[in-house]
Design a protein around this motif. Sequence first.
Motif, PDB file in Angstrom:
ATOM      1  N   SER A 103      10.406  10.764   2.769  1.00  0.00           N
ATOM      2  CA  SER A 103      10.088  11.724   3.825  1.00  0.00           C
ATOM      3  C   SER A 103      11.252  11.740   4.679  1.00  0.00           C
ATOM      4  O   SER A 103      12.111  10.815   4.619  1.00  0.00           O
ATOM      5  N   LYS A 104      11.268  12.849   5.385  1.00  0.00           N
ATOM      6  CA  LYS A 104      12.338  12.769   6.548  1.00  0.00           C
ATOM      7  C   LYS A 104      12.199  11.618   7.388  1.00  0.00           C
ATOM      8  O   LYS A 104      13.392  11.043   8.019  1.00  0.00           O
ATOM      9  N   ASN A 105      11.153  11.385   7.656  1.00  0.00           N
ATOM     10  CA  ASN A 105      10.838  10.046   8.637  1.00  0.00           C
ATOM     11  C   ASN A 105      10.663   8.935   7.577  1.00  0.00           C
ATOM     12  O   ASN A 105       9.615   8.613   7.034  1.00  0.00           O
ATOM     13  N   ILE A 106      11.481   7.935   7.512  1.00  0.00           N
ATOM     14  CA  ILE A 106      11.639   6.708   6.688  1.00  0.00           C
ATOM     15  C   ILE A 106      10.213   6.023   6.959  1.00  0.00           C
ATOM     16  O   ILE A 106       9.656   5.412   5.978  1.00  0.00           O
ATOM     17  N   GLU A 107       9.711   6.054   7.943  1.00  0.00           N
ATOM     18  CA  GLU A 107       8.340   5.199   8.184  1.00  0.00           C
ATOM     19  C   GLU A 107       7.220   5.842   7.366  1.00  0.00           C
ATOM     20  O   GLU A 107       6.236   5.219   7.101  1.00  0.00           O
ATOM     21  N   ASP A 108       7.469   7.108   6.997  1.00  0.00           N
ATOM     22  CA  ASP A 108       6.305   7.822   6.232  1.00  0.00           C
ATOM     23  C   ASP A 108       6.589   7.741   4.715  1.00  0.00           C
ATOM     24  O   ASP A 108       5.697   8.232   3.923  1.00  0.00           O
ATOM     25  N   THR A 109       7.679   6.986   4.471  1.00  0.00           N
ATOM     26  CA  THR A 109       7.818   6.802   2.781  1.00  0.00           C
ATOM     27  C   THR A 109       6.589   5.963   2.199  1.00  0.00           C
ATOM     28  O   THR A 109       6.284   5.037   2.691  1.00  0.00           O
ATOM     29  N   VAL A 110       6.365   6.328   1.062  1.00  0.00           N
ATOM     30  CA  VAL A 110       5.170   5.713   0.450  1.00  0.00           C
ATOM     31  C   VAL A 110       5.568   5.360  -1.115  1.00  0.00           C
ATOM     32  O   VAL A 110       6.580   6.060  -1.624  1.00  0.00           O
ATOM     33  N   VAL A 111       4.869   4.442  -1.811  1.00  0.00           N
ATOM     34  CA  VAL A 111       5.109   3.980  -3.186  1.00  0.00           C
ATOM     35  C   VAL A 111       3.814   4.371  -3.962  1.00  0.00           C
ATOM     36  O   VAL A 111       2.673   4.201  -3.600  1.00  0.00           O
ATOM     37  N   VAL A 112       4.147   5.108  -5.081  1.00  0.00           N
ATOM     38  CA  VAL A 112       2.896   5.528  -5.702  1.00  0.00           C
ATOM     39  C   VAL A 112       2.767   4.957  -6.847  1.00  0.00           C
ATOM     40  O   VAL A 112       3.719   4.913  -7.879  1.00  0.00           O
ATOM     41  N   MET A 113       1.572   4.043  -7.337  1.00  0.00           N
ATOM     42  CA  MET A 113       1.522   3.507  -8.838  1.00  0.00           C
ATOM     43  C   MET A 113       0.115   3.787  -9.334  1.00  0.00           C
ATOM     44  O   MET A 113      -0.826   4.270  -8.352  1.00  0.00           O
ATOM     45  N   SER A 114       0.082   3.336 -10.278  1.00  0.00           N
ATOM     46  CA  SER A 114      -1.163   3.725 -11.122  1.00  0.00           C
ATOM     47  C   SER A 114      -2.311   2.456 -10.649  1.00  0.00           C
ATOM     48  O   SER A 114      -1.750   1.339 -10.156  1.00  0.00           O
ATOM     49  N   LYS A 115      -3.667   2.881 -10.596  1.00  0.00           N
ATOM     50  CA  LYS A 115      -4.664   1.976 -10.388  1.00  0.00           C
ATOM     51  C   LYS A 115      -4.518   0.730 -11.059  1.00  0.00           C
ATOM     52  O   LYS A 115      -4.829  -0.424 -10.446  1.00  0.00           O
ATOM     53  N   LYS A 116      -4.392   0.975 -12.263  1.00  0.00           N
ATOM     54  CA  LYS A 116      -4.079  -0.321 -13.320  1.00  0.00           C
ATOM     55  C   LYS A 116      -3.061  -1.334 -12.788  1.00  0.00           C
ATOM     56  O   LYS A 116      -3.403  -2.439 -12.797  1.00  0.00           O
ATOM     57  N   ASP A 117      -1.917  -0.811 -12.656  1.00  0.00           N
ATOM     58  CA  ASP A 117      -0.936  -1.722 -12.014  1.00  0.00           C
ATOM     59  C   ASP A 117      -1.237  -2.261 -10.619  1.00  0.00           C
ATOM     60  O   ASP A 117      -0.855  -3.333 -10.324  1.00  0.00           O
ATOM     61  N   TYR A 118      -1.847  -1.486  -9.798  1.00  0.00           N
ATOM     62  CA  TYR A 118      -2.168  -1.893  -8.527  1.00  0.00           C
ATOM     63  C   TYR A 118      -3.243  -3.184  -8.593  1.00  0.00           C
ATOM     64  O   TYR A 118      -3.238  -4.329  -8.078  1.00  0.00           O
ATOM     65  N   ASP A 119      -4.003  -2.829  -9.400  1.00  0.00           N
ATOM     66  CA  ASP A 119      -5.226  -4.079  -9.582  1.00  0.00           C
ATOM     67  C   ASP A 119      -4.580  -5.219 -10.317  1.00  0.00           C
ATOM     68  O   ASP A 119      -4.921  -6.355  -9.860  1.00  0.00           O
ATOM     69  N   SER A 120      -3.652  -5.033 -11.164  1.00  0.00           N
ATOM     70  CA  SER A 120      -3.012  -6.227 -11.739  1.00  0.00           C
ATOM     71  C   SER A 120      -2.165  -6.984 -10.592  1.00  0.00           C
ATOM     72  O   SER A 120      -2.005  -7.990 -10.709  1.00  0.00           O
ATOM     73  N   MET A 121      -1.452  -6.125  -9.663  1.00  0.00           N
ATOM     74  CA  MET A 121      -0.662  -6.759  -8.817  1.00  0.00           C
ATOM     75  C   MET A 121      -1.593  -7.686  -7.767  1.00  0.00           C
ATOM     76  O   MET A 121      -1.207  -8.729  -7.433  1.00  0.00           O
ATOM     77  N   GLN A 122      -2.730  -6.949  -7.527  1.00  0.00           N
ATOM     78  CA  GLN A 122      -3.765  -7.538  -6.510  1.00  0.00           C
ATOM     79  C   GLN A 122      -4.187  -8.844  -7.156  1.00  0.00           C
ATOM     80  O   GLN A 122      -4.113  -9.986  -6.520  1.00  0.00           O
ATOM     81  N   GLU A 123      -4.528  -9.003  -8.514  1.00  0.00           N
ATOM     82  CA  GLU A 123      -5.044  -9.996  -9.158  1.00  0.00           C
ATOM     83  C   GLU A 123      -3.834 -11.148  -8.897  1.00  0.00           C
ATOM     84  O   GLU A 123      -4.002 -12.339  -9.035  1.00  0.00           O
ATOM     85  N   THR A 124      -2.579 -10.798  -9.324  1.00  0.00           N
ATOM     86  CA  THR A 124      -1.580 -11.811  -9.142  1.00  0.00           C
ATOM     87  C   THR A 124      -1.217 -12.473  -8.108  1.00  0.00           C
ATOM     88  O   THR A 124      -1.352 -13.608  -7.602  1.00  0.00           O
ATOM     89  N   MET A 125      -1.272 -11.490  -6.934  1.00  0.00           N
ATOM     90  CA  MET A 125      -1.461 -12.114  -5.678  1.00  0.00           C
ATOM     91  C   MET A 125      -2.415 -12.895  -5.459  1.00  0.00           C
ATOM     92  O   MET A 125      -2.242 -14.016  -4.541  1.00  0.00           O
ATOM     93  N   ARG A 126      -3.768 -12.767  -5.824  1.00  0.00           N
ATOM     94  CA  ARG A 126      -4.991 -13.678  -5.708  1.00  0.00           C
ATOM     95  C   ARG A 126      -4.691 -14.738  -6.197  1.00  0.00           C
ATOM     96  O   ARG A 126      -4.827 -16.016  -5.498  1.00  0.00           O
ATOM     97  N   ILE A 127      -3.998 -14.761  -7.559  1.00  0.00           N
ATOM     98  CA  ILE A 127      -3.983 -16.102  -8.207  1.00  0.00           C
ATOM     99  C   ILE A 127      -3.034 -17.100  -7.547  1.00  0.00           C
ATOM    100  O   ILE A 127      -2.845 -18.121  -7.164  1.00  0.00           O
ATOM    101  N   LEU A 128      -1.550 -16.394  -6.905  1.00  0.00           N
ATOM    102  CA  LEU A 128      -0.363 -17.076  -6.396  1.00  0.00           C
ATOM    103  C   LEU A 128      -0.970 -17.505  -5.236  1.00  0.00           C
ATOM    104  O   LEU A 128      -0.404 -18.708  -4.716  1.00  0.00           O
TER     105      LEU A 128
END
Length: 89
Positions: free
Chosen positions: A31-56
Amino acid sequence: MQAVAYSNFRKDMKTYMKKVNEDSDAIIVTSKNIEDTVVVMSKKDYDSMQETMRILSNPYLMEKIRKGDEQFENSTFETHELFEVENDE
């Protein structure tokens, strides 16, 4: 990781959503405003990342993983046959 401007993402959102699900690669939406920049990822990848963080973040599970790695490295592990479960309800 691909980066796309917000206006382009908005115009072709369905295609980008399909791409992140098929390629398992996140997209940075800028976005023009860098603070509005986002990352879009699949729900499957998001869930996997969350589980990894939970384990770690779980010291008990991490200790079990470290112990297993040590046993494997030192060949001090035991193998066994897997067993079938008749009814898992």
